[in-house]
Design an enzyme around this catalytic site. Structure first.
Site, mmCIF file in Angstrom:
data_model
loop_
_atom_site.group_PDB
_atom_site.id
_atom_site.type_symbol
_atom_site.label_atom_id
_atom_site.label_comp_id
_atom_site.label_asym_id
_atom_site.label_seq_id
_atom_site.Cartn_x
_atom_site.Cartn_y
_atom_site.Cartn_z
ATOM 1 C CG ASP A 1 -1.759 1.167 1.421
ATOM 2 O OD1 ASP A 1 -2.653 1.140 2.273
ATOM 3 O OD2 ASP A 1 -1.537 2.162 0.682
ATOM 4 C CG ASP B 1 -6.032 11.501 -6.373
ATOM 5 O OD1 ASP B 1 -6.688 12.079 -7.266
ATOM 6 O OD2 ASP B 1 -5.395 12.102 -5.487
ATOM 7 C CB SER C 1 -2.308 5.330 -16.596
ATOM 8 O OG SER C 1 -2.296 6.738 -16.682
ATOM 9 N N GLY D 1 -5.406 1.781 -13.388
ATOM 10 C CA GLY D 1 -6.663 1.577 -12.640
ATOM 11 C C GLY D 1 -7.802 2.249 -13.379
#
Ligand code: APR
Length: 190
Positions: A16, A40, A127, A129
């Protein structure tokens, strides 16, 4: 898995990104910098309001962050000292255009880290996901761009890809394996 390009260690790990301790972690943001889902959302959730505050100040200066560009804010409550926000391309099926923007997102983030004398940096799989970029193609562009950058002059000591699934880790490991086997540059694979 690890490799060395130049004097910098490139590491792949499963984890993570919001728990990763480094000089900077890289956020797969959108052009508004106002947060979102995915990594994000996690970064803003864990990092707290201080990050959003600095994002708002940046947006008041630049209007929006163009895809492929990068800016830096505090890491807030994250273990990482800073967050480098970059915007990857949305996948529309045209590999050439998308690869150029994706490569720029990695390169601009690395350049900004060097400019700020940051020595350790960690990326998510930008990019792949919500933006729909196929992981294999993204990994090939990402690893090639990071390798190219690290074989030039840099102060970076460690670059890590923090992958969020075993499948992504496997894909990036296969790409890195190929890159370290086929090149003449000085690389050592652990
Ligand atoms: N740590 C590491 N990687 C993560 C984490 C996390 N905590 N959460 C998600 N990921 C992975 C996803 O599994 C994917 O592999 O990050 C990669 C990028 O996925 P997204 O976060 O969806 O980013 P992206 O595809 O670049 O889309 C960006 O989504 O969240 C919004 O505001 C963001 O509009 C922007 C868009």
């Amino acid at each position: 898995m690890e490799a060395i390009f130049g004097h910098t260690k490139l590491i792949l790990e499963l984890g993570d990104l919001t728990r990763h301790r480094a000089g900077a972690i890289v956020n797969a943001a959108n052009s508004s910098l106002m947060g979102g889902g995915g990594v994000d959302g996690a970064i803003h959730r864990v990092g707290g309001h201080a990050i959003l505050k600095e994002c708002k100040a940046i947006i008041s200066q630049i209007g929006r962050l163009a895809p492929g560009k990068a800016v830096i804010t505090t890491g807030g409550n994250l273990p990482a000292e800073n967050v480098i926000h970059t915007v990857g391309p949305v996948w529309h099926g045209d590999p050439r255009q998308a690869a150029r923007i994706l490569a720029s997102a990695y390169r601009e983030s690395l350049m900004l880290a060097d400019k700020m004398a940051i020595k350790t940096i960690a990326f998510p799989s930008i990019s792949t996901g919500a933006y729909g970029y196929p992981v294999q193609a993204a990994a090939e562009t990402a690893v090639a761009e990071v390798k190219k950058y690290l074989l030039q002059e840099t102060y970076l000591e460690r670059v890590t890809f923090v992958l969020f699934s075993r499948e992504d880790l496997k894909t990036y490991a296969e790409v890195l394996e190929k890159v370290t086997e086929t090149d003449g540059d000085f690389t050592v694979k652990y």
